[in-house]
Motif scaffolding. Structure first.
Motif, PDB file in Angstrom:
ATOM      1  N   PHE A  97     -12.151  -1.085   2.243  1.00 36.71           N
ATOM      2  CA  PHE A  97     -10.814  -0.474   2.240  1.00 36.71           C
ATOM      3  C   PHE A  97     -10.368  -0.190   3.670  1.00 36.71           C
ATOM      4  CE2 PHE A  97      -7.783   2.994   2.188  1.00 36.71           C
ATOM      5  CZ  PHE A  97      -6.899   2.595   1.202  1.00 36.71           C
ATOM      6  N   ASP A 125      -2.435   6.003  -1.903  1.00 35.78           N
ATOM      7  CA  ASP A 125      -3.595   5.160  -1.610  1.00 35.78           C
ATOM      8  C   ASP A 125      -4.212   5.583  -0.278  1.00 35.78           C
ATOM      9  OD1 ASP A 125      -3.156   3.512  -3.894  1.00 35.78           O
ATOM     10  OD2 ASP A 125      -1.616   2.428  -2.771  1.00 35.78           O
ATOM     11  N   LEU A 126      -3.319   5.865   0.686  1.00 32.26           N
ATOM     12  CA  LEU A 126      -3.751   6.231   2.027  1.00 32.26           C
ATOM     13  C   LEU A 126      -2.878   7.370   2.544  1.00 32.26           C
ATOM     14  CD1 LEU A 126      -5.386   5.646   4.677  1.00 32.26           C
ATOM     15  CD2 LEU A 126      -3.497   4.116   5.319  1.00 32.26           C
ATOM     16  N   MET A 139       0.848  -1.193   0.000  1.00 29.58           N
ATOM     17  CA  MET A 139       0.000   0.000   0.000  1.00 29.58           C
ATOM     18  C   MET A 139       0.889   1.251   0.000  1.00 29.58           C
ATOM     19  SD  MET A 139      -3.020   1.092   2.698  1.00 29.58           S
ATOM     20  CE  MET A 139      -4.071  -0.295   2.213  1.00 29.58           C
ATOM     21  N   LYS A 140       0.561   2.210  -0.864  1.00 33.99           N
ATOM     22  CA  LYS A 140       1.311   3.460  -0.922  1.00 33.99           C
ATOM     23  C   LYS A 140       0.752   4.412   0.127  1.00 33.99           C
ATOM     24  CE  LYS A 140       2.925   7.112  -4.026  1.00 33.99           C
ATOM     25  NZ  LYS A 140       4.316   6.910  -3.584  1.00 33.99           N
ATOM     26  N   ASN A 155      -9.391   8.283  -5.516  1.00 33.57           N
ATOM     27  CA  ASN A 155      -9.342   6.999  -4.808  1.00 33.57           C
ATOM     28  C   ASN A 155      -8.452   7.045  -3.563  1.00 33.57           C
ATOM     29  OD1 ASN A 155     -11.002   5.676  -6.764  1.00 33.57           O
ATOM     30  ND2 ASN A 155      -9.230   5.571  -8.129  1.00 33.57           N
ATOM     31  N   THR A 156      -8.044   8.246  -3.161  1.00 36.17           N
ATOM     32  CA  THR A 156      -7.201   8.406  -1.982  1.00 36.17           C
ATOM     33  C   THR A 156      -8.065   8.487  -0.728  1.00 36.17           C
ATOM     34  OG1 THR A 156      -5.507   9.608  -3.233  1.00 36.17           O
ATOM     35  CG2 THR A 156      -5.477   9.850  -0.845  1.00 36.17           C
ATOM     36  N   TYR A 157      -7.732   7.679   0.258  1.00 36.10           N
ATOM     37  CA  TYR A 157      -8.406   7.739   1.559  1.00 36.10           C
ATOM     38  C   TYR A 157      -7.522   8.486   2.546  1.00 36.10           C
ATOM     39  CZ  TYR A 157     -12.016   4.387   0.173  1.00 36.10           C
ATOM     40  OH  TYR A 157     -13.078   3.774  -0.450  1.00 36.10           O
ATOM     41  N   GLN A 213      -0.189   9.834  -6.679  1.00 33.16           N
ATOM     42  CA  GLN A 213      -1.196   9.995  -5.636  1.00 33.16           C
ATOM     43  C   GLN A 213      -1.148   8.829  -4.662  1.00 33.16           C
ATOM     44  OE1 GLN A 213      -4.687  10.485  -8.080  1.00 33.16           O
ATOM     45  NE2 GLN A 213      -4.402  12.690  -8.263  1.00 33.16           N
ATOM     46  N   ASN A 215     -14.411   9.015   1.560  1.00 32.56           N
ATOM     47  CA  ASN A 215     -13.008   8.601   1.620  1.00 32.56           C
ATOM     48  C   ASN A 215     -12.325   9.010   2.923  1.00 32.56           C
ATOM     49  OD1 ASN A 215     -13.565   7.847  -0.998  1.00 32.56           O
ATOM     50  ND2 ASN A 215     -11.698   8.703  -1.859  1.00 32.56           N
TER      51      ASN A 215
END
Length: 314
Positions: A162, A73-74, A1-2, A98-100, A71, A122
């Motif tokens: 997620f 992921d989290l 995960m990024k 799609n970034t949380y 971008q 998100n």
């Protein structure tokens, strides 16, 4: 995960070290340039329960974000509350559809700022009971045990999926995360802890153990907790005052009695602004809104702001 962590202080460094050691793609973004430069050059040094650890983790300032920056992921937020809006404005380039964003800040009301930059679905709200102290640029002290509790701000099966993935990533890194169905209760519960220990230790310039030894501690805690409970009731939060008091009282007996809370570190040690407006100040403001008297929280907020002026925070 990024994963991108905003804020490379004690808590941001703790999470970055644990997640990076587990092989996650972790990057830090911090607004304190001396800290950024030190970590770029030397990495992060951590005293972990007496053991010296070192970890090199990529770090940049918001101004160094490249136009083609990938971008995240989290994004995990560990800035100071009063820095949140400015930091999100500075990093909005890495916030995609799609970034949380997982907010683990002390206090209340951060979701209103987050919604300016991130779709409501998100946003993940949470609390953490881990502790950390930043001793110098690029150097932190990590001690004790803790956990993470989190929940989606807006329900939805896809978003919860997620969130549960994030719980797994954090737990795999040893951060003891769990998904909650009532995180707002826990946020109020922790805010009550901060609204007693942080503000009182800062005003009295003492550590947690010293506060607990005073004759006035019990009365002060119970009066402040009662104000949190009265305001919380207006928002559907039925705070168990007796349990919250016992929870806070245990800090006077445990392994963090010599700990100086983060507000003390900010104001007394580092002469920086505090997060009082998001803790006792939030209860004072909400009390005014709901017609609920909050004399203790209002006075503590005023005293902390007066002390900020006397110390001449920067």
């Amino acid at each position: 995960m990024k994963i991108t962590i905003l804020g490379a202080g004690g808590m941001g460094s703790r999470f970055a070290i644990k997640l990076h050691k587990k092989g996650n793609d972790v990057k830090l973004i911090d607004g304190w340039q001396i800290n950024v430069d030190t970590i770029k050059k030397n990495g992060i040094f951590a005293n972990f329960n007496g053991e010296e650890l070192f970890e090199y983790i990529p770090i940049i300032s918001p101004e160094e974000i490249e136009k083609d920056e990938q971008q995240a992921d989290l994004i995990i937020v560990f800035t100071k509350s009063y820095q949140l809006r400015e930091m999100l404005q500075g990093v909005k380039q890495i916030i995609g559809p799609n970034t949380y964003v997982l907010c683990l800040l002390n206090g209340m009301g951060h979701e209103e700022v987050l919604k300016e930059f991130v779709p409501k679905q998100n946003i993940l709200l949470g609390i953490t009971m881990w502790t950390a102290i930043m001793e110098a640029p690029g150097r932190v002290k990590l001690f004790g045990t803790g956990d993470v509790e989190m929940q989606n701000l807006e329900p939805g099966s896809d978003h919860k999926k997620f969130a549960e993935e994030v719980v797994g990533v954090l737990s795999d890194a040893g951060l003891n995360a769990r998904y909650s169905e009532n995180v707002k209760y826990s946020i109020y519960r922790k805010a009550a802890l901060n609204g007693t220990l942080n503000s009182l230790c800062t005003i009295l310039e003492c550590n947690i153990g010293q506060l607990g030894k005073t004759k006035e501690a019990e009365t002060l805690l119970k009066e402040i907790i009662a104000e949190f409970a009265a305001v919380g009731a207006k928002e559907g939060i039925n705070l168990d005052q007796e349990e919250v008091y016992e929870h806070i009282y245990q800090t006077f007996l445990g392994d963090i009695t010599e700990h100086y809370p983060s507000m003390y570190q900010d104001l007394i040690k580092n002469h920086r602004p505090t997060e009082i407006d998001f803790i006792n100040g939030a209860i004072s403001s909400k009390g005014t809104k709901y017609g609920v008297p909050t004399p203790y929280c209002t006075l503590l907020t005023q005293l902390i702001h007066a002390k900020e002026q006397i110390i001449n925070v920067s």
